[in-house]
Write an enzyme that holds these catalytic residues in place. Structure first.
Site, PDB file in Angstrom:
ATOM      1  N   PHE A   1     -23.844 -14.790  23.905  1.00 18.85           N
ATOM      2  CA  PHE A   1     -23.400 -13.681  23.051  1.00 18.85           C
ATOM      3  C   PHE A   1     -23.586 -14.094  21.585  1.00 18.85           C
ATOM      4  O   PHE A   1     -22.685 -13.959  20.756  1.00 18.85           O
ATOM      5  CB  PHE A   1     -21.932 -13.315  23.314  1.00 18.85           C
ATOM      6  CG  PHE A   1     -21.592 -13.065  24.753  1.00 18.85           C
ATOM      7  CD1 PHE A   1     -21.782 -11.819  25.330  1.00 18.85           C
ATOM      8  CD2 PHE A   1     -21.070 -14.086  25.549  1.00 18.85           C
ATOM      9  CE1 PHE A   1     -21.460 -11.587  26.665  1.00 18.85           C
ATOM     10  CE2 PHE A   1     -20.739 -13.873  26.871  1.00 18.85           C
ATOM     11  CZ  PHE A   1     -20.935 -12.621  27.433  1.00 18.85           C
TER      12      PHE A   1
ATOM     13  N   CYS B   1     -11.930 -12.229  21.046  1.00 19.05           N
ATOM     14  CA  CYS B   1     -11.363 -11.158  20.216  1.00 19.05           C
ATOM     15  C   CYS B   1     -10.343 -10.332  20.995  1.00 19.05           C
ATOM     16  O   CYS B   1      -9.880  -9.308  20.506  1.00 19.05           O
ATOM     17  CB  CYS B   1     -12.465 -10.261  19.665  1.00 19.05           C
ATOM     18  SG  CYS B   1     -13.422  -9.392  20.922  1.00 19.05           S
TER      19      CYS B   1
ATOM     20  N   GLN C   1     -18.951 -10.607  11.413  1.00 12.45           N
ATOM     21  CA  GLN C   1     -17.499 -10.705  11.293  1.00 12.45           C
ATOM     22  C   GLN C   1     -17.054 -10.026  10.000  1.00 12.45           C
ATOM     23  O   GLN C   1     -17.688 -10.175   8.958  1.00 12.45           O
ATOM     24  CB  GLN C   1     -17.069 -12.167  11.291  1.00 12.45           C
ATOM     25  CG  GLN C   1     -17.403 -12.910  12.570  1.00 12.45           C
ATOM     26  CD  GLN C   1     -16.583 -12.447  13.768  1.00 12.45           C
ATOM     27  OE1 GLN C   1     -15.640 -11.661  13.636  1.00 12.45           O
ATOM     28  NE2 GLN C   1     -16.921 -12.941  14.935  1.00 12.45           N
TER      29      GLN C   1
ATOM     30  N   ASP D   1     -29.135  -9.908  29.288  1.00  8.19           N
ATOM     31  CA  ASP D   1     -27.934  -9.105  29.526  1.00  8.19           C
ATOM     32  C   ASP D   1     -26.921  -9.979  30.262  1.00  8.19           C
ATOM     33  O   ASP D   1     -27.021 -10.187  31.472  1.00  8.19           O
ATOM     34  CB  ASP D   1     -28.273  -7.878  30.352  1.00  8.19           C
ATOM     35  CG  ASP D   1     -27.050  -7.001  30.634  1.00  8.19           C
ATOM     36  OD1 ASP D   1     -25.958  -7.318  30.103  1.00  8.19           O
ATOM     37  OD2 ASP D   1     -27.186  -6.009  31.373  1.00  8.19           O
TER      38      ASP D   1
ATOM     39  N   CYS E   1       0.832  -1.210   0.000  1.00 10.18           N
ATOM     40  CA  CYS E   1       0.000   0.000   0.000  1.00 10.18           C
ATOM     41  C   CYS E   1       0.863   1.255   0.000  1.00 10.18           C
ATOM     42  O   CYS E   1       1.750   1.407   0.852  1.00 10.18           O
ATOM     43  CB  CYS E   1      -0.919   0.008   1.215  1.00 10.18           C
ATOM     44  SG  CYS E   1      -1.944   1.487   1.324  1.00 10.18           S
TER      45      CYS E   1
ATOM     46  N   CYS F   1      -3.513  -0.050   9.111  1.00  9.24           N
ATOM     47  CA  CYS F   1      -2.678  -1.252   9.155  1.00  9.24           C
ATOM     48  C   CYS F   1      -1.391  -0.939   9.917  1.00  9.24           C
ATOM     49  O   CYS F   1      -0.921   0.188   9.907  1.00  9.24           O
ATOM     50  CB  CYS F   1      -2.300  -1.721   7.753  1.00  9.24           C
ATOM     51  SG  CYS F   1      -3.665  -2.328   6.762  1.00  9.24           S
TER      52      CYS F   1
ATOM     53  N   CYS G   1      -7.569   1.601  -0.589  1.00  6.62           N
ATOM     54  CA  CYS G   1      -7.260   0.828   0.613  1.00  6.62           C
ATOM     55  C   CYS G   1      -7.278  -0.644   0.245  1.00  6.62           C
ATOM     56  O   CYS G   1      -8.309  -1.170  -0.200  1.00  6.62           O
ATOM     57  CB  CYS G   1      -8.268   1.116   1.732  1.00  6.62           C
ATOM     58  SG  CYS G   1      -8.016   0.066   3.189  1.00  6.62           S
TER      59      CYS G   1
END
Length: 442
Positions: free
Chosen positions: A303, A398, A274, A351, A78, A87, A166
């Site tokens: 979740f 994550c 995702q 919750d 890039c 990035c 990009c």
């Protein structure tokens, strides 16, 4: 008493040997005993860097010259890599990037959680370019430049980088960054568009323009004409998420498929999905292989969002319950279950960071469970799992630090064994680490 003036940064580049990489993907060196993290450097290299920031505990810098390059170094494809903060690792070979993420995961599990897996899963990786199908892009009219900028922030700065393209965004948008910026620049409200959100399934890509002032009729015509010319769809957001609407003729059914399980999921432009579709397919496949639900088993998916894991689980398990805090996602998950002909799955609003007292599902029994929490992790619900009868648990993470914290609780407090763990390269060319861990009760 007046505040002391900040010491000016050294002007001359500094020679340094890079000891290792930080968890943010920056080189680590020491100058007169003080740690310095260096953007653009790789472990084992000798570089010259220039200071960009000096702090009490550590300083920061950027490479200006590589004198002795690592074998992992590759030319960043890039042209904006040195400037754009989207990035951080384009200068490192992709295979080395995911290996580094596996090492980071091992270090965090050991250091924070005090746990070691019985085996390591091979890292999951897919395509390295054009993979991002969801992104939030900043927009700003810059008078000094005489034009509008669209994209990500500059490295270490709040300013938007001046981008023409990009390489990590899906080409529908990534190859049109300059054209999109020119489009906004031609609107009468160009200084009233702070953000564009992109969302792409397997059909046309949606661009959601956040506007602080209603567009004029001529603006709407330009937006629709641009969409038609480039095969895109344009939505407007004039307030909160509930105000998002397609322009006339622009509505599209966003969806993606999981072919291994004959599942298709429909979603709205701002729903969580995702970002990397190909990696997501590999991730779901591996999750099902590890959890291995049987036709007589009951599975709990916490979740659960839109049902990314829940619906594939329902293809294999006797019954599945998905629990998610956001009522809108639960409504769409139920619609996805019905559209896929899955009567053995149900969804509940709950919750998972609050009190679950009185929730009927907490009195049920489940053989297995899957957790896919946000960065905050799942500590609040872990103690519930043994009481529900969960023997095998698949944890999708994550953020390594909260996975390590939760792994410590599961292993040292709740009697689970960490059977297997591995990193996943959901965000190539960044230091973001996603992972998957399998636990079983001893």
């Amino acid at each position: 008493m007046s505040r002391a003036k900040r010491k000016p940064l050294p002007v001359e580049p500094v020679l340094a040997d890079i000891e290792s990489l930080t968890h943010e993907g920056r080189g680590l060196t020491r100058v007169e005993g003080k740690a310095v993290v260096v953007d653009g450097a790789l472990a084992g290299e000798q570089v010259r860097f220039r200071y960009s920031r000096m702090q009490r505990h550590f300083d920061e810098g950027r490479v200006v010259e590589v004198l002795s390059a690592s074998p992992q170094r590759v030319p960043p494809p890039c042209p904006h890599f040195s400037l754009c903060g989207g990035c951080s690792l384009q200068h490192q070979d992709p295979a080395a990037q995911i290996a580094m993420k596996q090492e980071i995961l091992a270090d965090v599990l050991r250091r924070i959680g005090g746990v070691e897996p019985e085996r390591w899963l091979p890292p999951l990786a897919a395509g390295h370019w054009g993979y991002r199908r969801k992104a939030r892009l900043g927009v700003r009219y810059v008078a000094k430049k005489g034009k509008t900028l669209v994209g990500f922030r500059e490295k270490g700065s709040g300013f938007l980088a001046d981008l023409s393209r990009c390489g990590v965004l899906h080409p529908d948008v990534g190859e049109r960054i300059g054209a999109i910026a020119a489009l906004v620049d031609g609107l009468s409200i160009r200084d009233q568009v702070p953000q564009i959100e992109m969302a792409k399934g397997e059909g046309p890509c949606v661009l959601v323009f956040r506007v602080l002032q209603p567009p004029a009729a001529a603006d709407l015509e330009q937006l629709v004409a641009f969409a038609a010319a480039h095969g895109l769809r344009v939505y407007l957001q004039e307030g909160g998420p509930e105000t998002i609407r397609p322009l006339p003729g622009q509505a599209v059914d966003l969806s993606y498929s999981l072919p291994d399980f004959d599942v298709r999921l429909h979603f709205l432009p701002t729903d969580f999905t995702q970002v990397n579709l190909e990696l997501n397919r590999l991730m779901v496949r591996q999750a099902l292989e590890l959890l291995d639900p049987g036709p007589e088993e009951r599975v709990l998916d916490l979740f659960c969002g839109l049902g990314n894991f829940t619906l594939p689980l329902a293809r294999r398990a006797g019954s599945v319950l998905g629990v998610e805090a956001e009522a809108g996602l639960v409504e769409r998950a139920r619609g996805n279950a019905q559209a896929n002909g899955l009567p053995n799955v149900r969804f509940e609003v709950g919750d998972l960071y609050g009190s679950l007292e009185g929730a009927p599902w907490t009195e049920d029994h489940f053989h297995k469970a899957l957790l896919d929490p946000p960065r905050a992790g799942a500590l609040q619900v872990l103690d519930l799992l043994p009481a529900l009868g969960v023997q095998r648990l698949l944890y999708v993470s994550c953020f390594p630090a909260t996975l390590a914290r939760d792994a410590e609780r599961l292993v040292k407090g709740l009697g689970y064994r960490l059977r297997a763990v591995g990193a996943m390269d959901m965000f190539p060319h960044t230091a973001h680490v996603e992972s998957m861990a399998l636990f079983e009760r001893a």
